[in-house]
Motif scaffolding. Structure first.
Motif, PDB file in Angstrom:
ATOM      1  N   LYS A  41       0.824  -1.213   0.000  1.00  0.00           N
ATOM      2  CA  LYS A  41       0.000   0.000   0.000  1.00  0.00           C
ATOM      3  C   LYS A  41       0.855   1.258   0.000  1.00  0.00           C
ATOM      4  CE  LYS A  41      -4.612  -0.588   0.495  1.00  0.00           C
ATOM      5  NZ  LYS A  41      -5.617   0.245  -0.180  1.00  0.00           N
ATOM      6  N   VAL A  42       0.553   2.188  -0.920  1.00  0.00           N
ATOM      7  CA  VAL A  42       1.242   3.468  -0.953  1.00  0.00           C
ATOM      8  C   VAL A  42       0.285   4.630  -0.669  1.00  0.00           C
ATOM      9  CG1 VAL A  42       3.108   2.676  -2.450  1.00  0.00           C
ATOM     10  CG2 VAL A  42       1.002   3.591  -3.472  1.00  0.00           C
ATOM     11  N   SER A  43      -1.025   4.375  -0.809  1.00  0.00           N
ATOM     12  CA  SER A  43      -2.045   5.362  -0.452  1.00  0.00           C
ATOM     13  C   SER A  43      -3.326   4.606  -0.149  1.00  0.00           C
ATOM     14  CB  SER A  43      -2.261   6.374  -1.588  1.00  0.00           C
ATOM     15  OG  SER A  43      -2.971   5.775  -2.658  1.00  0.00           O
ATOM     16  N   GLN A 217       4.302 -26.854  -4.240  1.00  0.00           N
ATOM     17  CA  GLN A 217       4.396 -25.396  -4.199  1.00  0.00           C
ATOM     18  C   GLN A 217       4.588 -24.871  -2.776  1.00  0.00           C
ATOM     19  OE1 GLN A 217       1.274 -23.354  -6.340  1.00  0.00           O
ATOM     20  NE2 GLN A 217       2.179 -23.937  -8.276  1.00  0.00           N
ATOM     21  N   PHE A 218       5.434 -23.866  -2.672  1.00  0.00           N
ATOM     22  CA  PHE A 218       5.646 -23.130  -1.425  1.00  0.00           C
ATOM     23  C   PHE A 218       5.396 -21.654  -1.734  1.00  0.00           C
ATOM     24  CE2 PHE A 218       8.476 -26.793  -1.390  1.00  0.00           C
ATOM     25  CZ  PHE A 218       8.124 -27.418  -0.202  1.00  0.00           C
ATOM     26  N   ALA A 219       4.419 -21.071  -1.075  1.00  0.00           N
ATOM     27  CA  ALA A 219       4.039 -19.689  -1.360  1.00  0.00           C
ATOM     28  C   ALA A 219       4.219 -18.823  -0.105  1.00  0.00           C
ATOM     29  CB  ALA A 219       2.591 -19.614  -1.832  1.00  0.00           C
ATOM     30  N   PHE A 220       4.767 -17.647  -0.314  1.00  0.00           N
ATOM     31  CA  PHE A 220       4.960 -16.674   0.760  1.00  0.00           C
ATOM     32  C   PHE A 220       4.258 -15.381   0.346  1.00  0.00           C
ATOM     33  CE2 PHE A 220       8.522 -19.555   0.565  1.00  0.00           C
ATOM     34  CZ  PHE A 220       8.707 -19.951   1.886  1.00  0.00           C
ATOM     35  N   VAL A 221       3.296 -14.959   1.131  1.00  0.00           N
ATOM     36  CA  VAL A 221       2.558 -13.728   0.862  1.00  0.00           C
ATOM     37  C   VAL A 221       2.911 -12.720   1.952  1.00  0.00           C
ATOM     38  CG1 VAL A 221       0.292 -12.655   0.591  1.00  0.00           C
ATOM     39  CG2 VAL A 221       0.667 -15.009  -0.223  1.00  0.00           C
ATOM     40  N   ILE A 222       3.521 -11.626   1.558  1.00  0.00           N
ATOM     41  CA  ILE A 222       3.931 -10.594   2.518  1.00  0.00           C
ATOM     42  C   ILE A 222       3.442  -9.245   1.998  1.00  0.00           C
ATOM     43  CG2 ILE A 222       5.851  -9.507   3.727  1.00  0.00           C
ATOM     44  CD1 ILE A 222       7.483 -12.047   3.190  1.00  0.00           C
ATOM     45  N   ASN A 223       2.430  -8.697   2.637  1.00  0.00           N
ATOM     46  CA  ASN A 223       1.899  -7.389   2.273  1.00  0.00           C
ATOM     47  C   ASN A 223       2.476  -6.327   3.201  1.00  0.00           C
ATOM     48  OD1 ASN A 223       0.216  -8.656   0.341  1.00  0.00           O
ATOM     49  ND2 ASN A 223      -1.304  -9.088   1.923  1.00  0.00           N
ATOM     50  N   THR A 224       2.718  -5.153   2.667  1.00  0.00           N
ATOM     51  CA  THR A 224       3.274  -4.071   3.475  1.00  0.00           C
ATOM     52  C   THR A 224       2.419  -2.818   3.328  1.00  0.00           C
ATOM     53  OG1 THR A 224       4.734  -3.332   1.680  1.00  0.00           O
ATOM     54  CG2 THR A 224       5.622  -4.968   3.217  1.00  0.00           C
ATOM     55  N   ASP A 225       2.521  -1.955   4.311  1.00  0.00           N
ATOM     56  CA  ASP A 225       1.803  -0.679   4.280  1.00  0.00           C
ATOM     57  C   ASP A 225       2.827   0.438   4.316  1.00  0.00           C
ATOM     58  OD1 ASP A 225       0.148   1.482   4.502  1.00  0.00           O
ATOM     59  OD2 ASP A 225      -1.123   0.626   6.074  1.00  0.00           O
ATOM     60  N   ARG A 227       2.367   3.468   3.662  1.00  0.00           N
ATOM     61  CA  ARG A 227       1.808   4.751   4.070  1.00  0.00           C
ATOM     62  C   ARG A 227       2.334   5.190   5.426  1.00  0.00           C
ATOM     63  NH1 ARG A 227      -4.423   3.295   3.762  1.00  0.00           N
ATOM     64  NH2 ARG A 227      -3.517   1.555   4.928  1.00  0.00           N
ATOM     65  N   LYS A 228       2.666   4.242   6.272  1.00  0.00           N
ATOM     66  CA  LYS A 228       3.138   4.557   7.631  1.00  0.00           C
ATOM     67  C   LYS A 228       4.447   5.337   7.608  1.00  0.00           C
ATOM     68  CE  LYS A 228       1.022   0.403   9.593  1.00  0.00           C
ATOM     69  NZ  LYS A 228       1.278  -0.890  10.298  1.00  0.00           N
ATOM     70  N   GLN A 229       5.275   5.089   6.568  1.00  0.00           N
ATOM     71  CA  GLN A 229       6.541   5.767   6.477  1.00  0.00           C
ATOM     72  C   GLN A 229       6.405   7.242   6.141  1.00  0.00           C
ATOM     73  OE1 GLN A 229       9.013   3.613   3.760  1.00  0.00           O
ATOM     74  NE2 GLN A 229       8.719   1.638   4.791  1.00  0.00           N
ATOM     75  N   ASN A 230       5.226   7.619   5.634  1.00  0.00           N
ATOM     76  CA  ASN A 230       5.006   9.017   5.247  1.00  0.00           C
ATOM     77  C   ASN A 230       4.411   9.855   6.381  1.00  0.00           C
ATOM     78  OD1 ASN A 230       5.907   8.448   2.632  1.00  0.00           O
ATOM     79  ND2 ASN A 230       3.877   7.731   2.022  1.00  0.00           N
ATOM     80  N   ASN A 231       4.043   9.176   7.497  1.00  0.00           N
ATOM     81  CA  ASN A 231       3.415   9.906   8.601  1.00  0.00           C
ATOM     82  C   ASN A 231       4.447  10.600   9.477  1.00  0.00           C
ATOM     83  OD1 ASN A 231       0.935   9.019   7.723  1.00  0.00           O
ATOM     84  ND2 ASN A 231       0.879   7.242   9.089  1.00  0.00           N
TER      85      ASN A 231
END
Length: 231
Positions: A41-43, A217-225, A227-231
């Motif tokens: 997420k960027v916005s 199959q080996f799956a890795f799902v890593i979501n990041t936010d 937006r926190k870095q802009n606060n």
């Protein structure tokens, strides 16, 4: 009565996933795929899709079949719907080839629409994807539809430190020449490490024309936010 209807609806979808196993007959040696994907997420409405897949002809990671690098931009209408567009690069290698350089190189532009809904505690994800492909400079179009189910197992809903089942079936269709391109059937167990990360281990059966093959199959799902870095 509503609970009974929902139960039989779920059984119907599971049957749709299992049916191709009885249809697909020929298969080769089992391969393996290691996959990472992330939604960053960027916005409030925009995110960046990042993905890498390392595909092997065999179970041992000593005979590369394909590499896939995919990057895209997502626009979120809501938590249940978003559209994406991006680029992918896919070099492919023949079995027991010298690996350098790849026998096939593909550059791909892609667009997709993802819609999410729920049936009880089971999450359904519908993915509609269009691809413009340049395979060794030959241009091709392809259409894909995937329906994926996420079923909570250890807790009523999928949340941190819970176990779940993931199932999907995806069909690939060409715009010309051979209409049917391939079908993929997937089943796995997953562990929700945190709100934004999970791991999955399972099997995928891929049918291409009259030839089928299993992949561990080996799956890795890593979501990041971000937006926190802009606060």
């Amino acid at each position: 009565m509503i609970k009974i209807i929902k139960k039989y609806q779920l059984l119907f979808f599971i049957h749709i996933f299992l049916l191709p196993i009885s249809i697909f007959s020929q298969q080769g040696e089992t391969g393996n795929w290691v996959m990472y994907s992330g939604l960053n997420k960027v916005s409030n409405t925009l995110s960046i899709h990042t993905e890498f897949q390392y595909r092997n002809h065999t179970l041992a990671s000593i005979n590369t079949e394909q590499l896939l690098l995919r990057l895209g931009l997502n626009y979120h209408f809501s938590k249940k719907a978003f559209v994406s567009a991006g680029y992918a690069f896919i070099p492919s290698y023949e079995f027991e080839s010298e690996q350098i350089p790849p026998e096939t190189e593909e550059h791909r532009i892609w667009q997709q629409f993802i819609l999410v809904n729920k049936l009880g505690n089971v999450k359904f994800e519908h993915r509609y994807r269009i691809e413009q492909r340049w395979v060794n400079k030959a241009y091709k179009n392809r259409f894909r539809y995937r329906v994926m189910l996420f079923i909570p197992l250890s807790k009523p809903v999928i949340k941190e430190k819970s176990i779940f089942a993931a199932l999907y079936n995806e069909v690939f269709i060409n715009s010309k020449a051979s209409f049917f391109d391939r079908n993929r059937l997937y089943g796995a167990l997953g562990y929700q490490v945190s709100k934004n990360a999970n791991i999955q281990t399972g099997m995928m059966y891929q049918q291409v024309s009259d030839y089928g093959k299993w992949y561990l199959q080996f799956a890795f799902v890593i979501n990041t936010d971000l937006r926190k870095q802009n606060n």
